[in-house]
Write a protein that holds these residues in place. Structure first.
Motif, short mmCIF file in Angstrom:
data_model
loop_
_atom_site.label_atom_id
_atom_site.label_comp_id
_atom_site.label_asym_id
_atom_site.label_seq_id
_atom_site.Cartn_x
_atom_site.Cartn_y
_atom_site.Cartn_z
N ASN A 176 0.89 -2.13 -9.83
CA ASN A 176 -0.02 -1.18 -9.72
C ASN A 176 -1.78 -1.19 -9.30
O ASN A 176 -2.46 -0.40 -9.16
CB ASN A 176 -0.46 -1.40 -11.68
N ASN A 177 -2.39 -2.46 -8.68
CA ASN A 177 -3.52 -2.70 -7.96
C ASN A 177 -3.93 -2.79 -6.49
O ASN A 177 -4.26 -3.03 -6.11
CB ASN A 177 -3.78 -4.22 -8.90
N ALA A 178 -2.54 -1.67 -6.03
CA ALA A 178 -1.66 -1.93 -4.78
C ALA A 178 -2.08 -0.20 -4.09
O ALA A 178 -1.96 0.56 -5.40
CB ALA A 178 -0.77 -2.29 -4.06
N PHE A 214 15.74 -6.33 -3.43
CA PHE A 214 13.74 -7.35 -3.95
C PHE A 214 14.31 -8.59 -3.28
O PHE A 214 14.78 -9.28 -3.08
CB PHE A 214 13.63 -6.69 -4.90
N GLN A 215 12.63 -8.94 -2.53
CA GLN A 215 12.88 -10.71 -2.42
C GLN A 215 13.43 -11.20 -4.26
O GLN A 215 13.01 -10.51 -5.09
CB GLN A 215 11.47 -10.75 -2.61
N SER A 216 13.79 -12.10 -4.50
CA SER A 216 14.60 -13.45 -5.67
C SER A 216 15.71 -11.78 -6.41
O SER A 216 15.11 -11.79 -7.82
CB SER A 216 13.49 -13.32 -6.37
N GLU A 266 4.19 -15.69 8.54
CA GLU A 266 4.43 -16.23 7.13
C GLU A 266 4.15 -16.15 5.68
O GLU A 266 3.98 -15.21 6.08
CB GLU A 266 2.76 -17.27 7.76
N SER A 267 4.20 -17.00 4.59
CA SER A 267 4.07 -17.02 3.92
C SER A 267 3.03 -16.12 3.26
O SER A 267 1.55 -16.48 3.89
CB SER A 267 4.49 -17.88 2.44
N GLY A 268 2.12 -14.79 2.63
CA GLY A 268 1.87 -14.12 2.26
C GLY A 268 0.73 -13.18 4.04
O GLY A 268 -0.19 -12.72 3.47
N SER A 269 1.47 -13.11 4.76
CA SER A 269 1.62 -12.26 6.01
C SER A 269 1.56 -11.52 5.13
O SER A 269 0.99 -10.34 6.44
CB SER A 269 1.79 -12.88 6.96
N GLY A 270 2.05 -10.60 4.46
CA GLY A 270 1.95 -9.22 3.81
C GLY A 270 3.52 -8.40 3.87
O GLY A 270 3.57 -7.00 3.85
N LYS A 271 4.41 -9.35 4.01
CA LYS A 271 5.72 -8.21 4.47
C LYS A 271 6.42 -7.01 3.40
O LYS A 271 6.96 -6.77 3.61
CB LYS A 271 6.51 -9.66 4.40
N SER A 272 6.56 -8.16 2.04
CA SER A 272 7.11 -7.87 0.72
C SER A 272 6.22 -6.86 0.42
O SER A 272 6.33 -5.93 -0.07
CB SER A 272 6.89 -9.02 -0.52
N THR A 273 4.76 -6.58 0.67
CA THR A 273 3.85 -5.66 0.11
C THR A 273 4.12 -3.96 1.00
O THR A 273 4.21 -3.21 0.56
CB THR A 273 2.39 -5.67 0.65
N LEU A 274 4.77 -4.63 3.00
CA LEU A 274 4.54 -3.38 3.38
C LEU A 274 6.20 -2.63 2.58
O LEU A 274 6.45 -1.83 3.04
CB LEU A 274 5.01 -4.21 5.11
P1 ATP Z 1 6.14 -14.89 1.33
O1 ATP Z 1 6.51 -14.50 2.51
O2 ATP Z 1 5.78 -15.42 0.06
O3 ATP Z 1 7.02 -13.25 0.81
P2 ATP Z 1 4.67 -11.99 1.83
O4 ATP Z 1 4.57 -11.97 3.49
O5 ATP Z 1 5.81 -11.45 1.68
O6 ATP Z 1 4.91 -13.24 1.35
P3 ATP Z 1 2.54 -10.22 0.13
O7 ATP Z 1 3.67 -10.65 -0.65
O8 ATP Z 1 3.26 -8.75 0.86
O9 ATP Z 1 3.89 -11.68 1.79
O10 ATP Z 1 1.19 -10.75 0.43
C1 ATP Z 1 0.52 -10.61 0.84
C2 ATP Z 1 -0.86 -10.48 0.74
O11 ATP Z 1 -1.17 -9.83 -0.74
C3 ATP Z 1 -1.07 -12.06 -0.42
O12 ATP Z 1 -1.88 -12.49 0.14
C4 ATP Z 1 -1.07 -12.20 -1.61
O13 ATP Z 1 -1.68 -13.57 -2.12
C5 ATP Z 1 -1.54 -10.73 -1.70
N1 ATP Z 1 -1.20 -10.22 -2.77
C6 ATP Z 1 0.46 -10.06 -3.35
N2 ATP Z 1 -0.14 -9.30 -4.70
C7 ATP Z 1 -1.19 -9.13 -5.14
C8 ATP Z 1 -1.70 -8.82 -6.06
N3 ATP Z 1 -1.08 -7.99 -6.88
N4 ATP Z 1 -3.12 -8.73 -6.04
C9 ATP Z 1 -3.65 -8.67 -5.07
N5 ATP Z 1 -3.24 -9.85 -3.73
C10 ATP Z 1 -1.59 -9.71 -4.05
#
Ligand code: ATP
Ligand code: SF4
Ligand code: MG
Length: 329
Positions: free
Chosen positions: A60-62, A96-98, A42-50
């Protein structure tokens, strides 16, 4: 055989005023050459972060708080800046996304592609780089006359093809694609996916394909990692996802959420409830507030995860005895 990508207990957190956001929480995975692995959740599950963590382009804050990320055996976080610059795009690249908006609006497409070649091949001449750019356009099926266009002169689908062309320009071993077709209409989406498949077959690189579209991922990828609240709650081959049996309760929910076109009427059963707050995760199994099978143990104890053959599941319902999976439900 050496995996193209190896994630070993990777965790990533964001520093935020309210506390640490645990966006990626102890995930492990191996991807081998010539394979497409899907990453859904789901949205916000951490996919893009990974994805960003793998290519070492975190915000910067990660920060990577735990674990190792290796590409072709090389620990990505032990490279110095210069080594990283060389490594990125030549060994690993990312759409990248978008990404459609990621192109530089004031440079022609040709200038942007040529730049990728010249910055990595010190001896390449401008003329050679232009020939390469043209070849690349042929690979992604864009008419080379568009090389002299500016990004805004191209359609969304063509811009996305350009972004994919740049990602594969230097023949990387791993390409991360973060929702590469989401912003496009269905027909264009289809043609780009076919193109991705076609190029991948020829170039044989590995793809980590990020999406929240379950049916799309299962069609494209041979293996799928399912992410919930920063964890891989299940990793399985995509064939197994055509039936509901023996899956993590969240995965079952995702399978149920696919419209069943074979039935007389279309039934869509979503997963009730919302994803948890990643700053203050639920105790035990993060999915327990939404899980129809949750018991007392689930509320206190994080499931350790069982590996059965090619599959990995994090759920107390699964007990492994030898190679056999027992399900208590
Ligand atoms: P989506 O499907 O919407 O793209 P995602 O699975 O890619 O979602 P991420 O973008 O990785 O999710 O975000 C994971 C979590 O990290 C979310 O709870 C988001 O709010 C949080 N997050 C993302 N960027 C930041 C940031 N710069 N500072 C703090 N929290 C962040
Ligand atoms: Fe549900 Fe418990 Fe399994 Fe978590 S561990 S998915 S709460 S049954
Ligand atoms: Mg994302």
């Amino acid at each position: 055989k050496l995996p193209v990508l190896e994630l070993e207990n990777v965790s990533v957190g964001y520093d935020s005023p309210a506390g640490m956001v645990q966006a990626v929480n102890d995930v492990s995975l191996k991807i081998y050459e010539n394979t497409i692995v899907g990453l859904i959740g789901e949205s916000g599950s951490g996919k893009s972060t990974l994805g960003n963590a793998i290519i070492r382009l975190l915000k910067n804050n990660a920060m990577l708080t735990n674990g190792k990320i290796k590409i072709m055996g090389q620990d990505v976080y032990s490279l110095n800046k210069k080594e990283l610059r060389k490594f990125r795009w030549s060994q690993m690249s990312m759409v990248f996304q978008s990404a459609m908006n990621a192109l530089n609006p004031v440079l022609t497409i040709e200038a942007q592609i040529v730049d990728v070649f010249l910055s990595h091949h010190k001896k390449m001449t401008l003329k050679e780089a232009k020939v390469k750019a043209k070849e690349l356009f042929e690979i992604v099926s864009i008419d080379p006359t568009h090389l002299n266009s500016y990004p805004h002169e191209l359609s969304g689908g063509m811009r996305q093809r350009v972004v994919i062309a740049i990602a594969i320009a230097l023949d990387p071993k791993l390409v991360i694609m973060d929702e590469p077709t989401t912003a496009l209409d269905v027909v264009v989406q289809r043609s780009i996916l076919d193109k991705i498949k076609e190029i991948q077959k020829v170039k044989k690189f590995a793809i980590l394909f990020i999406s929240h579209d379950f049916s799309l991922v299962t069609e494209l990828a041979s293996k799928v990692a399912i992410m919930y609240a920063g964890r891989f709650i299940e990793v399985t081959d995509s064939q197994s996802l055509s039936h509901k049996d023996k899956h993590h309760p969240y995965t079952k929910g995702l399978i149920n959420a696919i419209p069943q076109l074979t039935a007389d009427e279309v039934i869509i059963e979503g997963i009730p409830g919302n994803p948890p707050n990643l700053i203050d995760l639920p105790s035990g199994c993060s999915f327990h507030p939404r899980c129809p099978y949750a018991n007392d143990r689930c509320k206190t104890e994080q499931p350790a995860g069982s590996k059965v053959g090619n599959r990995y599941i994090e759920c107390h319902l699964y007990d492994m005895v030898g190679e056999e999976v027992t399900i208590h439900e």
